[in-house]
Design an enzyme around this catalytic site. Structure first.
Site, PDB file in Angstrom:
ATOM      1  N   PRO A   1       5.720   5.042   8.489  1.00  0.00           N
ATOM      2  CA  PRO A   1       5.122   3.824   9.023  1.00  0.00           C
ATOM      3  C   PRO A   1       3.834   3.535   8.264  1.00  0.00           C
ATOM      4  O   PRO A   1       3.000   4.431   8.101  1.00  0.00           O
ATOM      5  CB  PRO A   1       4.816   4.190  10.482  1.00  0.00           C
ATOM      6  CG  PRO A   1       4.643   5.680  10.487  1.00  0.00           C
ATOM      7  CD  PRO A   1       5.519   6.211   9.375  1.00  0.00           C
TER       8      PRO A   1
ATOM      9  N   ALA B   1       0.875   0.442   8.250  1.00  0.00           N
ATOM     10  CA  ALA B   1       0.382  -0.853   8.699  1.00  0.00           C
ATOM     11  C   ALA B   1       0.176  -1.754   7.487  1.00  0.00           C
ATOM     12  O   ALA B   1      -0.333  -1.306   6.460  1.00  0.00           O
ATOM     13  CB  ALA B   1      -0.932  -0.675   9.451  1.00  0.00           C
TER      14      ALA B   1
ATOM     15  N   GLN C   1       7.012   2.175  15.963  1.00  0.00           N
ATOM     16  CA  GLN C   1       5.816   2.924  16.361  1.00  0.00           C
ATOM     17  C   GLN C   1       4.894   2.062  17.209  1.00  0.00           C
ATOM     18  O   GLN C   1       4.589   0.927  16.846  1.00  0.00           O
ATOM     19  CB  GLN C   1       5.047   3.411  15.128  1.00  0.00           C
ATOM     20  CG  GLN C   1       3.929   4.375  15.518  1.00  0.00           C
ATOM     21  CD  GLN C   1       3.082   4.817  14.340  1.00  0.00           C
ATOM     22  OE1 GLN C   1       2.355   4.018  13.762  1.00  0.00           O
ATOM     23  NE2 GLN C   1       3.165   6.085  13.992  1.00  0.00           N
TER      24      GLN C   1
ATOM     25  N   CYS D   1      -3.906   7.503  13.789  1.00  0.00           N
ATOM     26  CA  CYS D   1      -4.698   6.484  13.101  1.00  0.00           C
ATOM     27  C   CYS D   1      -6.185   6.841  13.148  1.00  0.00           C
ATOM     28  O   CYS D   1      -6.760   7.038  14.220  1.00  0.00           O
ATOM     29  CB  CYS D   1      -4.471   5.115  13.748  1.00  0.00           C
ATOM     30  SG  CYS D   1      -5.398   3.832  12.903  1.00  0.00           S
TER      31      CYS D   1
ATOM     32  N   LYS E   1       3.499  11.022  16.127  1.00  0.00           N
ATOM     33  CA  LYS E   1       2.999  11.287  14.777  1.00  0.00           C
ATOM     34  C   LYS E   1       1.516  11.634  14.875  1.00  0.00           C
ATOM     35  O   LYS E   1       0.722  10.850  15.395  1.00  0.00           O
ATOM     36  CB  LYS E   1       3.218  10.081  13.865  1.00  0.00           C
ATOM     37  CG  LYS E   1       2.775  10.321  12.422  1.00  0.00           C
ATOM     38  CD  LYS E   1       3.405   9.301  11.499  1.00  0.00           C
ATOM     39  CE  LYS E   1       2.970   9.470  10.063  1.00  0.00           C
ATOM     40  NZ  LYS E   1       1.591   9.012   9.818  1.00  0.00           N
TER      41      LYS E   1
ATOM     42  N   GLY F   1       2.664  13.755   3.997  1.00  0.00           N
ATOM     43  CA  GLY F   1       1.442  13.937   3.213  1.00  0.00           C
ATOM     44  C   GLY F   1       1.716  14.483   1.834  1.00  0.00           C
ATOM     45  O   GLY F   1       2.214  15.596   1.680  1.00  0.00           O
TER      46      GLY F   1
END
Ligand SMILES: Cc1cc2nc3c(=O)[nH]c(=O)nc-3n(C[C@H](O)[C@H](O)[C@H](O)COP(=O)(O)O)c2cc1C
Length: 354
Positions: free
Chosen positions: A24, A26, A78, A108, A147, A209
């Site tokens: 995901p 943004a 999400q 986030c 997440k 990552g």
């Protein structure tokens, strides 16, 4: 143990055909991005984060539409927020829109999100985090997942304390991006922590990552024992990276193929966001697609300055005339628009991150 990336795996009843998950992001993970990701071999794709509080109060700055098409599944949508009731309502909405999985953002790091108690802030609020997961898990019948970041502070191990409790509260899988919220995207993702998490919980763990290639994907799977790897930045303007990771063959697209994928992406983004929003949204994608030595640098500058997406497409066809045939084939394969579910007036976050 070496994992086969094309082996299927499951989260509850949802089966993923490959062990590569498209992250995901943004401002990036629009429908065009997700369905392209599926085409290039991602076993699971995710929407960008959508605000639960915004759904309730209609108070986010950007209202968007979330489209879910038949070629996106399996799809995780999400949601982010901090209020259990609002998260449960949002979960019901996204389930109705066609989400196969409801994912919750506990990662986030952006202040505008964490100061509302959402995102990575939940990593430090275990009681509350569990209540959010419980509320969401009991609101929907699809699997719910979380997440996470490793925690807020550098070196934090909060994820290891929280994870078993989240599973108890109903999380059917966990994704870990093992950087702290403070780190944002600096330093390296510490996958030794992901390995500890895998040992600790009985649900599938997705490692996120610094997975940028087949080599790093296999190394992270081997080091951690995770069920799957997630790819974020490496897939920006580069769906070929997904194919390479999944299939193992290095794949250098021709200019025609690059232009064709970008043109389809532009068409889809305009259909999804409308011309006006698409013009701004697409600018970052030009550099992402045209980089990697695929086109000369000034070409990107030229595209960014064009005022309409039609001009962009015309310019791309002029630079790579052979793209037309590929675009025709790709667009003929897209499912009919009538098969879509549209979730309207949705607060898609402009702040995003994880
Ligand atoms: C532009 C951008 C936007 C992101 N937005 C989200 C988001 O909405 N939700 C989320 O959980 N993670 C988000 N992330 C984090 C990624 O999903 C991923 O965990 C992180 O980038 C590490 O993976 P990478 O090294 O493959 O990029 C975002 C990352 C980037 C670069």
């Amino acid at each position: 143990m070496q994992r086969n990336l094309t082996e299927s795996w499951s989260i509850g009843p949802v089966e993923m055909p490959t062990r590569v998950v498209l992250a995901p992001m943004a401002g990036v993970s629009v429908q065009a991005f997700r369905r392209q990701g599926r085409r290039f071999g991602a076993g699971l794709v995710c929407s960008e984060m959508v605000s639960a509080a915004g759904i309730e109060h209609r108070n986010e700055k950007t209202f968007g539409y979330l489209r879910v098409a038949s070629d996106e599944h399996p799809l995780a949508i999400q949601i982010f927020g901090s209020e259990p009731g609002a998260m449960a309502d949002a979960a019901r909405m996204v389930e109705a829109a066609g989400a196969d999985i409801v994912d919750m953002n506990f990662g986030c790091p952006v202040r505008k999100v964490t100061k509302t108690g959402a995102g990575a802030h939940l990593m430090e609020e275990s009681e509350f985090a569990c209540r959010v997961v419980e509320a969401v898990a009991s609101a929907v019948s699809v699997p719910v997942t979380v997440k996470m970041r490793r925690g807020v502070e550098d070196g934090s191990r909060a994820c290891l304390e929280l994870a078993p409790r989240l599973v108890e509260a109903g999380a059917a899988a966990l994704t870990l991006h093992p950087r702290s919220a403070k780190q944002m995207y600096t330093g390296r993702a510490d996958h030794a922590l992901t390995a500890e998490l895998v040992e600790l919980v009985d649900v599938p763990v997705i490692a996120s990552g610094d997975v940028t290639s087949r080599e790093t994907a296999l190394a992270v799977l081997e080091e951690t024992g995770a069920a799957a790897v997630m790819v974020a930045r490496a897939a920006q303007g580069n769906p070929w990276a997904l194919r390479e990771i999944v299939e193992g063959e290095s794949f250098r697209p021709t200019r025609e193929e690059v232009a064709a994928e970008l043109i389809v992406f532009v068409h889809e983004a305009v259909r999804e966001l409308g011309e006006q929003r698409a013009v701004g949204f697409l600018k970052k994608f030009y550099g992402w697609y045209l980089g990697h030595g695929r086109f000369p640098k000034p070409f990107k500058q030229e595209l960014v300055q064009l005022r309409t997406t039609e001009d962009v497409v015309t310019r791309l066809y002029a630079a790579a005339p052979g793209a037309a045939k590929i675009v025709e084939r790709l667009e003929a394969e897209l499912p009919a628009a009538e098969d879509e579910t549209v979730l309207g007036e949705l607060p898609i976050s402009v702040y995003g991150g994880g």
